[in-house]
Design a protein around this motif. Sequence first.
Motif, PDB file in Angstrom:
ATOM      1  N   CYS A 113       1.006  -1.185   0.026  1.00 34.17           N
ATOM      2  CA  CYS A 113      -0.057  -0.001  -0.138  1.00 34.17           C
ATOM      3  C   CYS A 113       0.856   1.385  -0.107  1.00 34.17           C
ATOM      4  CB  CYS A 113      -0.954   0.149   1.239  1.00 34.17           C
ATOM      5  SG  CYS A 113      -2.285   1.314   1.298  1.00 34.17           S
ATOM      6  N   ILE A 114       0.531   2.065  -0.635  1.00 36.84           N
ATOM      7  CA  ILE A 114       1.039   3.546  -1.165  1.00 36.84           C
ATOM      8  C   ILE A 114       0.311   4.501  -0.089  1.00 36.84           C
ATOM      9  CG2 ILE A 114       2.007   5.277  -2.550  1.00 36.84           C
ATOM     10  CD1 ILE A 114       3.653   2.376  -2.651  1.00 36.84           C
ATOM     11  N   GLU A 115       0.813   5.388   0.736  1.00 35.89           N
ATOM     12  CA  GLU A 115       0.156   6.513   1.575  1.00 35.89           C
ATOM     13  C   GLU A 115       0.477   7.528   0.458  1.00 35.89           C
ATOM     14  OE1 GLU A 115      -1.940   5.726   3.840  1.00 35.89           O
ATOM     15  OE2 GLU A 115      -1.300   3.597   3.864  1.00 35.89           O
ATOM     16  N   HIS A 116      -0.342   8.416   0.162  1.00 33.27           N
ATOM     17  CA  HIS A 116      -0.209   9.587  -0.564  1.00 33.27           C
ATOM     18  C   HIS A 116      -0.231   9.438  -2.165  1.00 33.27           C
ATOM     19  CE1 HIS A 116      -0.040  10.898   3.762  1.00 33.27           C
ATOM     20  NE2 HIS A 116       1.150  10.589   3.765  1.00 33.27           N
ATOM     21  N   GLY A 117       0.996   9.469  -2.604  1.00 32.39           N
ATOM     22  CA  GLY A 117       1.252   9.368  -4.065  1.00 32.39           C
ATOM     23  C   GLY A 117       1.079  10.467  -4.687  1.00 32.39           C
ATOM     24  N   HIS A 118       1.008  11.982  -4.069  1.00 31.86           N
ATOM     25  CA  HIS A 118       0.671  13.106  -4.815  1.00 31.86           C
ATOM     26  C   HIS A 118       1.581  13.504  -5.905  1.00 31.86           C
ATOM     27  CE1 HIS A 118      -2.147  12.937  -1.245  1.00 31.86           C
ATOM     28  NE2 HIS A 118      -2.628  14.011  -1.576  1.00 31.86           N
ATOM     29  N   LEU A 119       2.605  13.068  -5.781  1.00 39.08           N
ATOM     30  CA  LEU A 119       3.536  13.747  -7.112  1.00 39.08           C
ATOM     31  C   LEU A 119       4.068  12.373  -8.036  1.00 39.08           C
ATOM     32  CD1 LEU A 119       5.952  15.712  -4.334  1.00 39.08           C
ATOM     33  CD2 LEU A 119       4.072  16.309  -5.804  1.00 39.08           C
ATOM     34  N   MET A 120       3.309  11.331  -7.999  1.00 45.44           N
ATOM     35  CA  MET A 120       3.422  10.335  -9.091  1.00 45.44           C
ATOM     36  C   MET A 120       3.195  10.763 -10.436  1.00 45.44           C
ATOM     37  SD  MET A 120       0.572   7.445  -8.214  1.00 45.44           S
ATOM     38  CE  MET A 120      -1.207   8.080  -8.273  1.00 45.44           C
ATOM     39  N   ASP A 121       3.913  10.146 -11.345  1.00 42.38           N
ATOM     40  CA  ASP A 121       3.451  10.176 -12.743  1.00 42.38           C
ATOM     41  C   ASP A 121       2.706   9.162 -13.250  1.00 42.38           C
ATOM     42  OD1 ASP A 121       5.031   8.185 -13.242  1.00 42.38           O
ATOM     43  OD2 ASP A 121       7.038   9.233 -13.673  1.00 42.38           O
ATOM     44  N   ASP A 122       2.192   9.570 -14.400  1.00 49.06           N
ATOM     45  CA  ASP A 122       1.328   8.422 -15.291  1.00 49.06           C
ATOM     46  C   ASP A 122       1.807   7.020 -15.046  1.00 49.06           C
ATOM     47  OD1 ASP A 122      -0.027   6.950 -17.822  1.00 49.06           O
ATOM     48  OD2 ASP A 122      -1.004   8.808 -17.256  1.00 49.06           O
ATOM     49  N   GLU A 123       3.329   6.750 -15.540  1.00 48.57           N
ATOM     50  CA  GLU A 123       3.661   5.292 -15.633  1.00 48.57           C
ATOM     51  C   GLU A 123       3.619   4.749 -14.396  1.00 48.57           C
ATOM     52  OE1 GLU A 123       5.251   3.379 -18.125  1.00 48.57           O
ATOM     53  OE2 GLU A 123       3.656   4.679 -19.026  1.00 48.57           O
ATOM     54  N   THR A 124       3.842   5.427 -13.186  1.00 49.47           N
ATOM     55  CA  THR A 124       3.856   4.999 -11.700  1.00 49.47           C
ATOM     56  C   THR A 124       2.435   4.492 -11.511  1.00 49.47           C
ATOM     57  OG1 THR A 124       5.816   6.173 -11.413  1.00 49.47           O
ATOM     58  CG2 THR A 124       4.572   5.512  -9.463  1.00 49.47           C
ATOM     59  N   ALA A 125       1.464   5.422 -11.594  1.00 48.11           N
ATOM     60  CA  ALA A 125      -0.152   5.156 -11.422  1.00 48.11           C
ATOM     61  C   ALA A 125      -0.181   3.770 -12.316  1.00 48.11           C
ATOM     62  CB  ALA A 125      -0.973   6.150 -11.739  1.00 48.11           C
ATOM     63  N   LYS A 126       0.080   3.715 -13.251  1.00 49.67           N
ATOM     64  CA  LYS A 126      -0.127   2.437 -13.970  1.00 49.67           C
ATOM     65  C   LYS A 126       0.459   1.163 -13.483  1.00 49.67           C
ATOM     66  CE  LYS A 126       0.084   0.891 -18.828  1.00 49.67           C
ATOM     67  NZ  LYS A 126       1.013   1.034 -19.919  1.00 49.67           N
ATOM     68  N   LEU A 127       1.851   1.483 -12.916  1.00 47.10           N
ATOM     69  CA  LEU A 127       2.434   0.142 -12.356  1.00 47.10           C
ATOM     70  C   LEU A 127       1.671  -0.108 -11.056  1.00 47.10           C
ATOM     71  CD1 LEU A 127       4.917  -1.415 -12.180  1.00 47.10           C
ATOM     72  CD2 LEU A 127       6.017   0.192 -10.654  1.00 47.10           C
ATOM     73  N   ILE A 128       1.132   0.964 -10.263  1.00 50.79           N
ATOM     74  CA  ILE A 128       0.463   0.466  -9.190  1.00 50.79           C
ATOM     75  C   ILE A 128      -0.911  -0.376  -9.283  1.00 50.79           C
ATOM     76  CG2 ILE A 128      -0.913   1.637  -7.353  1.00 50.79           C
ATOM     77  CD1 ILE A 128       0.774   3.959  -7.090  1.00 50.79           C
ATOM     78  N   ALA A 129      -1.539   0.159 -10.486  1.00 50.20           N
ATOM     79  CA  ALA A 129      -2.661  -0.464 -10.597  1.00 50.20           C
ATOM     80  C   ALA A 129      -2.285  -2.118 -11.253  1.00 50.20           C
ATOM     81  CB  ALA A 129      -3.219   0.185 -11.808  1.00 50.20           C
ATOM     82  N   GLU A 130      -1.418  -2.082 -11.956  1.00 50.42           N
ATOM     83  CA  GLU A 130      -0.893  -3.472 -12.482  1.00 50.42           C
ATOM     84  C   GLU A 130      -0.242  -4.261 -11.690  1.00 50.42           C
ATOM     85  OE1 GLU A 130       0.819  -1.840 -16.851  1.00 50.42           O
ATOM     86  OE2 GLU A 130       2.489  -2.601 -15.328  1.00 50.42           O
ATOM     87  N   LYS A 131       0.294  -3.900 -10.463  1.00 49.27           N
ATOM     88  CA  LYS A 131       0.879  -4.632  -9.344  1.00 49.27           C
ATOM     89  C   LYS A 131      -0.363  -5.047  -8.424  1.00 49.27           C
ATOM     90  CE  LYS A 131       5.175  -5.014 -10.488  1.00 49.27           C
ATOM     91  NZ  LYS A 131       5.573  -6.411 -10.813  1.00 49.27           N
ATOM     92  N   GLY A 132      -1.552  -4.127  -8.568  1.00 46.21           N
ATOM     93  CA  GLY A 132      -2.613  -4.413  -7.519  1.00 46.21           C
ATOM     94  C   GLY A 132      -2.359  -3.831  -6.140  1.00 46.21           C
ATOM     95  N   VAL A 133      -1.359  -2.976  -6.056  1.00 42.23           N
ATOM     96  CA  VAL A 133      -1.022  -2.224  -4.929  1.00 42.23           C
ATOM     97  C   VAL A 133      -2.135  -1.228  -4.527  1.00 42.23           C
ATOM     98  CG1 VAL A 133       0.671  -0.353  -4.134  1.00 42.23           C
ATOM     99  CG2 VAL A 133       1.301  -2.408  -5.190  1.00 42.23           C
ATOM    100  N   TRP A 134      -2.249  -0.989  -3.138  1.00 41.52           N
ATOM    101  CA  TRP A 134      -3.274  -0.120  -2.801  1.00 41.52           C
ATOM    102  C   TRP A 134      -2.890   1.532  -2.849  1.00 41.52           C
ATOM    103  CZ3 TRP A 134      -8.365  -0.494  -1.297  1.00 41.52           C
ATOM    104  CH2 TRP A 134      -9.193  -1.723  -1.174  1.00 41.52           C
ATOM    105  N   LEU A 135      -3.274   2.331  -3.187  1.00 36.72           N
ATOM    106  CA  LEU A 135      -3.298   3.837  -2.783  1.00 36.72           C
ATOM    107  C   LEU A 135      -4.194   4.214  -1.958  1.00 36.72           C
ATOM    108  CD1 LEU A 135      -1.699   6.313  -3.823  1.00 36.72           C
ATOM    109  CD2 LEU A 135      -3.680   6.632  -5.582  1.00 36.72           C
ATOM    110  N   SER A 136      -3.463   4.780  -0.717  1.00 34.50           N
ATOM    111  CA  SER A 136      -4.525   5.311   0.196  1.00 34.50           C
ATOM    112  C   SER A 136      -4.335   6.868   0.233  1.00 34.50           C
ATOM    113  CB  SER A 136      -3.979   4.687   1.586  1.00 34.50           C
ATOM    114  OG  SER A 136      -4.283   5.373   2.794  1.00 34.50           O
ATOM    115  N   THR A 137      -4.805   7.763  -0.331  1.00 31.84           N
ATOM    116  CA  THR A 137      -4.736   8.887  -0.659  1.00 31.84           C
ATOM    117  C   THR A 137      -5.860  10.095  -0.112  1.00 31.84           C
ATOM    118  OG1 THR A 137      -3.830  10.417  -2.197  1.00 31.84           O
ATOM    119  CG2 THR A 137      -5.795   9.254  -3.189  1.00 31.84           C
ATOM    120  N   GLN A 138      -5.544  11.343   0.092  1.00 31.43           N
ATOM    121  CA  GLN A 138      -6.208  12.548   0.768  1.00 31.43           C
ATOM    122  C   GLN A 138      -6.341  13.471  -0.293  1.00 31.43           C
ATOM    123  OE1 GLN A 138      -2.937  11.521   2.038  1.00 31.43           O
ATOM    124  NE2 GLN A 138      -3.709   9.811   2.557  1.00 31.43           N
TER     125      GLN A 138
END
Length: 450
Positions: free
Chosen positions: A281-306
């Motif tokens: 799980c990743i907390e925040h992620g506010h400065l991530m780019d498109d490719e990294t968002a795609k990776l999070i989705a592909e790996k089934g990782v959670w994004l806990s953001t605000q």
Amino acid sequence: MFTRAVTVLIAVLCLADVSAFAQPQSAGPSGAILFENVRIFDGKSSTLTGSMNVLVRGNTIDRISKDPIPVDRSANTRIVAGGGRTLMPGLIDAHWHAMFVRPTPAALLAGDIGHLNLVAGAEAADTLMRGFTTVRDVGGPVFGLKQAIDEGVIPGPRIYPSGAMITITSGHGDFRQPFEVPRVIGSPQSRGEQTGAAMIADSPDEVRVRVREQLLQGASQIKLTAGGGVASPHSPLDVSTFTEPELRAAVEAADNWGTYVTVHAYTSASIRRAIAAGVKCIEHGHLMDDETAKLIAEKGVWLSTQAFPDEMAEVFPPGSLERLKARAVFAGTDRTFTLAKKYKIKTAFGTDILFSPQLAPRQGELLAKLVRWYTPAETLIMATATNAELLTLSGERNPYPGKLGVVEQGALADLLLVDGDPIANIDLIKEPAKNFVVIVKDGKIFKNTL
Ligand SMILES: [Zn+2]
């Protein structure tokens, strides 16, 4: 030695006995509660049901039926005439710091820990009264607070504790001043470490010790800070902190205990390294780019953001580095939610309210803000069933076995009776004092204004 052990054991048993009777006055009888004529938002569906009856027995939802549910209408069954109001699951905040909500950063470090605990206890009662029946605490010395709440000594939400957030020398959570370095391993701990707010670790071996210490105290998940942070004095936003072997050591130690690691990370580099190490799980992620968002989705990782409100930056002094960093992070909010939607990332809702008794009463308002990106139903689903799904990652370390975040037969009875339809009018959740007319946690009534 044996006598002493027995004395301690007896003392512990006596304490347990006393606490069993120390229920808050506002709690209802431990018998049954029957909600009559309620429409249900079940935590998953985007529409309300028609008129239903819901029976709570003990701490679980026993029966849901269109037809009247016959009960023994003795004193031990409380009947709630719903009048067509909405029954929904208690809200869940996936990024909370129960010990850090009200104190200033200075008070946190300089204050008396007993005072800090009592302040956090008062805040926990308010948190529950805002309809948040569960919080995932991602850093702070909450084990005692959690115990007092679970024993019924004070009212408050269920707490999924991480214990101390684990950081590196110079990382987010290292609150030392430059005159406090160098650190000698084995020397007295810094104030932040003494309070259990954060622990410093600079090698895989040290990380393992710190992780296992949190597990020993009852952590349901482990929190590391994988990159720079806003509130720390010596932690630029762009830095990555733990090395991959260090992150891996934490993941392995947590995995051996059947649970998981979540990391504080804003940047793409820190997120990618954490994912490579097996972080779930990743907390925040506010400065991530498109490719990294795609990776999070592909790996089934959670994004806990605000969706941080701009006013949150104002807890830091004007012109301070912390305030500048806050603004840089907040500027990424829109992009983060847009990417989360674009790649259908498993997204959890949290507020991360820190050092701000002014913002805390607006916890529900921060949830309602999500309608900028989601429908009201999607927003409510995220703060109930979806957040509850994230909590299941704790596996055997789940302190509250049972189903949370849903209104269904067999689920734990954490329920809100809302005076209106929150899907049609999400603004209802901004004013919990007025609109949440009944609040039930673990089958006990903590509020009933009907
Ligand atoms: Zn946080």
